[in-house]
Design an enzyme around this catalytic site. Sequence first.
Site, short mmCIF file in Angstrom:
data_model
loop_
_atom_site.label_atom_id
_atom_site.label_comp_id
_atom_site.label_asym_id
_atom_site.label_seq_id
_atom_site.Cartn_x
_atom_site.Cartn_y
_atom_site.Cartn_z
N LYS A 114 0.83 -1.21 0.00
CA LYS A 114 0.00 0.00 0.00
C LYS A 114 0.86 1.25 0.00
O LYS A 114 0.52 2.23 -0.64
CB LYS A 114 -0.93 0.01 1.22
CG LYS A 114 -2.11 -0.92 1.07
CD LYS A 114 -3.22 -0.53 2.03
CE LYS A 114 -4.41 -1.44 1.91
NZ LYS A 114 -5.48 -1.10 2.84
N LYS A 197 -3.53 -10.70 -5.94
CA LYS A 197 -4.86 -11.03 -5.41
C LYS A 197 -5.92 -10.07 -5.95
O LYS A 197 -5.63 -8.92 -6.27
CB LYS A 197 -4.84 -11.01 -3.88
CG LYS A 197 -4.69 -9.64 -3.28
CD LYS A 197 -5.01 -9.63 -1.77
CE LYS A 197 -4.95 -8.20 -1.26
NZ LYS A 197 -5.41 -7.97 0.06
N LYS A 200 -10.04 -4.77 -3.81
CA LYS A 200 -11.04 -3.72 -3.95
C LYS A 200 -10.42 -2.39 -4.35
O LYS A 200 -11.10 -1.50 -4.80
CB LYS A 200 -11.87 -3.46 -2.70
CG LYS A 200 -11.59 -4.14 -1.42
CD LYS A 200 -12.63 -3.70 -0.37
CE LYS A 200 -12.53 -4.52 0.88
NZ LYS A 200 -11.53 -4.04 1.83
P1 TYM Z 1 -9.97 -6.44 3.87
O1 TYM Z 1 -11.06 -5.44 4.05
O2 TYM Z 1 -8.86 -6.08 2.97
O3 TYM Z 1 -10.53 -7.81 3.36
C1 TYM Z 1 -11.59 -8.44 4.01
C2 TYM Z 1 -11.42 -9.93 4.01
O4 TYM Z 1 -11.38 -10.44 2.67
C3 TYM Z 1 -10.23 -11.26 2.49
N1 TYM Z 1 -9.75 -11.09 1.11
C4 TYM Z 1 -9.57 -12.08 0.25
N2 TYM Z 1 -9.73 -13.43 0.36
C5 TYM Z 1 -9.48 -14.18 -0.73
N3 TYM Z 1 -9.05 -13.66 -1.91
C6 TYM Z 1 -8.86 -12.32 -2.06
N4 TYM Z 1 -8.47 -11.83 -3.23
C7 TYM Z 1 -9.12 -11.48 -0.96
N5 TYM Z 1 -9.05 -10.13 -0.75
C8 TYM Z 1 -9.44 -9.92 0.52
C9 TYM Z 1 -9.23 -10.74 3.52
O5 TYM Z 1 -8.27 -11.70 3.85
C10 TYM Z 1 -10.12 -10.40 4.68
O6 TYM Z 1 -10.38 -11.53 5.47
N6 TYM Z 1 -7.16 -6.07 7.87
C11 TYM Z 1 -8.38 -6.65 7.42
C12 TYM Z 1 -9.59 -6.17 8.16
C13 TYM Z 1 -9.50 -6.29 9.64
C14 TYM Z 1 -9.60 -7.50 10.38
C15 TYM Z 1 -9.51 -7.12 11.75
C16 TYM Z 1 -9.76 -8.84 10.02
C17 TYM Z 1 -9.36 -5.29 10.54
N7 TYM Z 1 -9.35 -5.80 11.80
C18 TYM Z 1 -9.55 -8.09 12.76
C19 TYM Z 1 -9.81 -9.79 11.04
C20 TYM Z 1 -9.70 -9.41 12.39
C21 TYM Z 1 -8.52 -6.29 5.96
O7 TYM Z 1 -7.87 -5.43 5.45
O8 TYM Z 1 -9.43 -6.89 5.30
#
Ligand code: TYM
Length: 329
Positions: A114, A197, A200
Amino acid sequence: MTLKQRIFSGIQPSGNLHIGNYLGAIANWIKLQDEFDSIFCVVDMHAITVAQNPEMLRKKTIEIAKIYLAAGIDPKKSSIFIQSQVSEHAELCWILNTITKIPELEKMTQFKDKAQKNDKESAGVGLFDYPVLMAADILLYGTEVVPVGEDQKQHVELARDLAKRFNQKFGETFIVPKVFIKEEGMRIMGLDDPSKKMSKSAASEYNYISLLDDEETVKRKIKKAVTDSGSEIVYSNDKPALKNLINIFSSFSGKTPKEIEKMYVGKGYGDFKMQLAEVVIGFLTPFQEKFNSLSDEEVLKILEEGSRKVEKLAKLKMKEIKEKIGFIV
Ligand code: TYM
């Protein structure tokens, strides 16, 4: 008191939620919510680690909660809430900052990616500190299991390290959480580039299928998805683009990659892609009907109830933490 183990997970209200987020995270949550005491968060404080438009952030926050509900998260079984409405997350993040080492954060892949995208000079301290806030989210609730996609594994490992470090310094306080990834390596890749990957925040909309894309858009994106050389439908590491498409087909249809290969013996990419679009649309149509039937008002009410429920847990834990570190409470 509940005897069930606790799970916690969250998604940022930024960009368009895509089928990778659904398959990597939400689909697992739905299965786990019967077995676990579940807390699902919309992590708006994480979202502001990169620039957000305030109006859009508000809209996206409600949208994510609607997506949770439309996908099948049941507010009777699980708590759903907005991170910024429980201030203990920020408070615990600050305390954990004091036991986190700078090199631990410097090696985080997501930060490196990022920061690069946003130009390292202008990357904020919040972006750097992002994993500590995530550790606070998890540790605040005595979370035992964290269901996420594979890309978040490194962050959960930091949460584990911080829990152990704190416990060693101040006595047993935090449960050391485990990461839960449905299938090792389960990661949905970009349709325009199978080496990265699905994301979004991708520059091109041809990278992802949004959960709110209409039929025509899904068909167009799948048609345009890159494929590998050759024309056979085979599931192999040598064909990463096709492997990714077969993974998506498999996840939404329940068929194994082997069964899918068999279905397309003697057929080409055209047939495969057309049916893949149908399988994806078959999932998205009822999902979107449910999404559209939910009003902002009812979602906000569910979120408020969720905050009230989890806030009690957060306050209790913060009191314990403050006592341990010598704050007057
Ligand atoms: P975020 O918002 O980027 O993504 C949300 C969830 O989607 C999963 N994910 C994917 N899984 C498979 N293939 C992909 N291409 C893909 N892109 C995203 C991510 O692994 C995630 O589970 N840091 C976290 C949010 C967060 C969080 C937490 C998660 C904040 N606090 C505490 C668990 C526990 C995040 O950026 O997710």
